[in-house]
Design a protein around this motif. Structure first.
Motif, PDB file in Angstrom:
ATOM      1  N   GLN A  85       0.828  -1.193   0.000  1.00 46.08           N
ATOM      2  CA  GLN A  85       0.000   0.000   0.000  1.00 46.08           C
ATOM      3  C   GLN A  85       0.873   1.258   0.000  1.00 46.08           C
ATOM      4  OE1 GLN A  85      -2.758   0.081   3.238  1.00 46.08           O
ATOM      5  NE2 GLN A  85      -3.589  -1.958   2.798  1.00 46.08           N
ATOM      6  N   SER A 140      -6.931   0.796   4.671  1.00 47.77           N
ATOM      7  CA  SER A 140      -6.186   1.573   3.689  1.00 47.77           C
ATOM      8  C   SER A 140      -6.722   2.995   3.674  1.00 47.77           C
ATOM      9  CB  SER A 140      -6.336   0.934   2.298  1.00 47.77           C
ATOM     10  OG  SER A 140      -5.649   1.659   1.309  1.00 47.77           O
ATOM     11  N   SER A 210      -5.862  -0.221  -2.685  1.00 48.35           N
ATOM     12  CA  SER A 210      -4.824   0.798  -2.506  1.00 48.35           C
ATOM     13  C   SER A 210      -4.695   1.591  -3.797  1.00 48.35           C
ATOM     14  CB  SER A 210      -3.481   0.149  -2.147  1.00 48.35           C
ATOM     15  OG  SER A 210      -2.494   1.143  -1.918  1.00 48.35           O
ATOM     16  N   ARG A 212      -2.272   4.744  -5.912  1.00 50.30           N
ATOM     17  CA  ARG A 212      -0.983   5.430  -5.958  1.00 50.30           C
ATOM     18  C   ARG A 212      -1.045   6.585  -6.949  1.00 50.30           C
ATOM     19  NH1 ARG A 212       5.204   3.410  -7.542  1.00 50.30           N
ATOM     20  NH2 ARG A 212       6.201   4.943  -6.182  1.00 50.30           N
TER      21      ARG A 212
END
Length: 249
Positions: A85, A140, A210, A212
């Motif tokens: 994560q 998360s 997760s 990014r």
């Protein structure tokens, strides 16, 4: 780790020793050590620390400490090697102190990547930060600069206690520059780099969800595609993306 994009244009942070006096450098170091304890306020804005510091002390670059009159800061990216994560935090919160103390759990490491963002409303578009739960999850964090997406997640009806859901932690975790009307550029000249959001496809792979953020470059997109992350498109702009190998921990 193969899933980390290798953006070729990323640069080391320049040394600007000539731009700061010894007094300011010493103050910056001291504030950097205590910022996570003193800089946060319930509303997510910086508290007053030292009105003698001026914007000229830092030029156009973000700062790594929390100054009430200098809202341009570095957003640091962390990666958890155990959970796969990513997490993002700026110096006016106490998140880094929690991570470094081990209270956030094992496995967290800096990726050495940082983004130039703003605190308060200085960037123009506030970023909402959500967290699920340790149980029932998702364990998360989720970040969005889209007001509609932020409002939608808050409007979802609460189910039974064992039903996973996103819970709002802050409606102003940091601020960024919004996209222009076409969705392909930055709406403000302070925005220099387009940022894309990727999803790890957790609902299909059985992993905890997760996301990014990476710069919108061909190398980044290819690297994330090979890692199996889903491209959710360009989301906002930042003042720059940097590598900082000198920052401790």
């Amino acid at each position: 780790m193969t899933h980390r994009p290798k953006e070729q244009y990323l640069r080391r942070l320049p040394r600007r020793a000539g731009r700061q006096s010894g007094r300011v450098r010493a103050l910056g170091l001291a504030l950097g050590l205590v910022c996570s304890l003193l800089c946060a306020s319930p509303a997510g804005h910086a508290n007053v620390l030292d009105e003698s510091i001026t914007v000229d002390d830092f030029g156009d670059e973000p700062a790594r400490a929390c100054y009430s009159i200098y809202p341009h800061v570095y957003l640091t990216e962390y990666y958890n090697v155990l959970l796969n994560q990513f997490f993002y935090t700026q110096p006016c919160s106490n998140d880094e102190e929690i991570i470094w103390s081990g209270a956030a759990g094992p496995g967290w490491r800096r990726t050495f990547r940082e983004f130039g963002v703003w605190i308060g409303n200085a960037g123009g578009t506030r970023v909402c930060r959500f967290y699920g739960s340790v149980w029932p999850g998702p364990n998360s964090h989720f970040f969005t600069a889209d007001p509609t997406e932020c409002a939608f997640l808050q409007s979802l009806p609460k189910g039974p206690p064992d039903q996973p859901r996103w819970n709002l932690e802050s409606d102003n975790a940091f601020s960024v520059v919004a996209l222009d009307a076409t969705g392909t550029g930055c709406s403000d000249s302070r925005g220099k780099v387009l940022i894309r959001r990727y999803y790890n496809n957790g609902h299909l792979t059985g992993r905890t969800p997760s996301h990014r953020f990476v710069a919108d470059t061909p190398d980044s997109k290819e690297e994330m595609r090979r890692a199996g992350w889903v491209d959710e498109g360009v989301r906002f702009c930042v003042s720059g993306v940097y590598y900082d190998y000198a920052k401790p921990r």
